[in-house]
Design a protein around this motif. Sequence first.
Motif, PDB file in Angstrom:
ATOM      1  N   VAL A 129      41.349  -6.607  33.920  1.00 30.76           N
ATOM      2  CA  VAL A 129      41.625  -5.492  33.237  1.00 30.76           C
ATOM      3  C   VAL A 129      42.077  -5.825  31.799  1.00 30.76           C
ATOM      4  O   VAL A 129      43.170  -6.728  31.732  1.00 30.76           O
ATOM      5  CB  VAL A 129      42.441  -4.560  33.687  1.00 30.76           C
ATOM      6  CG1 VAL A 129      42.640  -3.346  33.037  1.00 30.76           C
ATOM      7  CG2 VAL A 129      41.902  -4.133  35.175  1.00 30.76           C
ATOM      8  N   PRO A 130      41.587  -5.627  30.658  1.00 34.81           N
ATOM      9  CA  PRO A 130      42.029  -5.929  29.382  1.00 34.81           C
ATOM     10  C   PRO A 130      43.399  -5.285  29.235  1.00 34.81           C
ATOM     11  O   PRO A 130      43.697  -4.208  29.750  1.00 34.81           O
ATOM     12  CB  PRO A 130      41.278  -4.882  28.353  1.00 34.81           C
ATOM     13  CG  PRO A 130      39.913  -4.845  29.185  1.00 34.81           C
ATOM     14  CD  PRO A 130      40.359  -4.651  30.363  1.00 34.81           C
ATOM     15  N   VAL A 131      44.293  -6.057  28.718  1.00 33.14           N
ATOM     16  CA  VAL A 131      45.847  -5.912  28.611  1.00 33.14           C
ATOM     17  C   VAL A 131      46.111  -6.204  27.117  1.00 33.14           C
ATOM     18  O   VAL A 131      45.971  -7.148  26.575  1.00 33.14           O
ATOM     19  CB  VAL A 131      46.754  -6.677  29.338  1.00 33.14           C
ATOM     20  CG1 VAL A 131      47.897  -6.439  29.258  1.00 33.14           C
ATOM     21  CG2 VAL A 131      46.447  -6.713  30.900  1.00 33.14           C
ATOM     22  N   THR A 132      47.074  -5.117  26.708  1.00 30.21           N
ATOM     23  CA  THR A 132      47.569  -5.183  25.222  1.00 30.21           C
ATOM     24  C   THR A 132      49.063  -5.165  25.588  1.00 30.21           C
ATOM     25  O   THR A 132      49.539  -4.447  26.281  1.00 30.21           O
ATOM     26  CB  THR A 132      47.085  -4.254  24.249  1.00 30.21           C
ATOM     27  OG1 THR A 132      47.269  -2.860  24.716  1.00 30.21           O
ATOM     28  CG2 THR A 132      45.472  -4.476  23.829  1.00 30.21           C
ATOM     29  N   ILE A 133      49.739  -5.938  24.548  1.00 34.70           N
ATOM     30  CA  ILE A 133      51.235  -5.796  24.589  1.00 34.70           C
ATOM     31  C   ILE A 133      51.819  -5.361  23.171  1.00 34.70           C
ATOM     32  O   ILE A 133      51.395  -6.117  22.057  1.00 34.70           O
ATOM     33  CB  ILE A 133      51.748  -7.301  25.112  1.00 34.70           C
ATOM     34  CG1 ILE A 133      51.246  -7.723  26.391  1.00 34.70           C
ATOM     35  CG2 ILE A 133      53.354  -7.221  24.981  1.00 34.70           C
ATOM     36  CD1 ILE A 133      51.679  -9.051  26.739  1.00 34.70           C
TER      37      ILE A 133
END
Length: 389
Positions: free
Chosen positions: A181-185
């Motif tokens: 799953v794409p993850v952004t922080i």
Amino acid sequence: MSTSGSPSVLRVLNDRAALEVLVREETVSRSQLENLVGLSKPATSQLLARLEHAGLVAKAGHRQDGPGPRAQLWSLKADAGFAAGVDVSAAGIDVAIADLRGTVVAEEFTPADRLGPRDALLVALTAASVKAGIAPETLTHISIGIPGAVDQQTGYLRYASELPGWKQVDLLHLLDDALPVPVTIENDVNLVALNEMAHGTAQGRSDFFLLWIAERGVGSSVVVGGELIRGATLGAGEIGFTPVPDLATATTPFIGHRFGDLITNAALLDLAAAHGIRATGAIDALEQGLATDPDGFPRDFARRISAGLAAVVSILDPELIILDGDICVAGGDRLAALVAESLAGLVEPRVPIVSGRDDASSVRAGAVQAALVPAREAHFAAGSTIDVP
């Protein structure tokens, strides 16, 4: 039904516009959508057929009022995709999962324990996904809010002393081998700003500054032209490191020359004690001061805040300043008024200053907003590739 490898730009734009209408409206008829998007009747009918085949819209009954035939109503299939917003703090991991409309369908808080960052995130995300009735790997996007900033070269966390266990792991690739799953922080205070733009005091504002003072720390967020300003190294907003004078009139022990030094819980308790207030924490001290002597400790606290805001106002000239975080929110409109009065004596621009919302889950809510943007984009773009004979 077949899929087309490269839908026209116009089709993509029309589909996105239609779906954005359906995100805002519970139901719409074809004629309503036709008028709102600006398409012809045949083009709108084809668009709805295409999006229905893509599983993004569904028939939602018929309009019951008005003369003539009852119009077919359409609605967004909000459960076509899900996004997760995560707030990571010293207390634990707070997760919310929302459907494509933005409705939160599951929440999970996992207290801080001995699990490492990767396992702790997986436990929290899995538990929330189970509550939502989905598998965690079917999430479309995950947005994680965390104190400080992540170095884009190393993936390591900076400016987050309250999360020592998270500082020596590559956060950019933390879940790569566990969830496809794409993850952004994102910085946690930036997410608070997104929440204020979506649901709070910054709705309709394109240029504002948010100052966050809470028991969990201090930070700020800058929004210009409706966009977050993150800085060249993603360190924009670390206002706690800014050298400022102490404008408080009461004498207190020296604790540092930076803005963050002057508004720690210990520093504020010292300031409250200098005004005769004995308190268990900064919020308690502020509430006592506002109730008994607003011109004492609360005004000195406001002077310290205004010292940190003076340079911000001189450089940015924002249309609004929001005082957020649990300490500022506890002070409410009365603290905001004291800060505005003190700031007026330091800089020329008169910027409206307001209190943020009393929302303990504001970081998590902002993370949901941040995750919904790419999640919707992924589903909306995929829907545009569908061809209906």
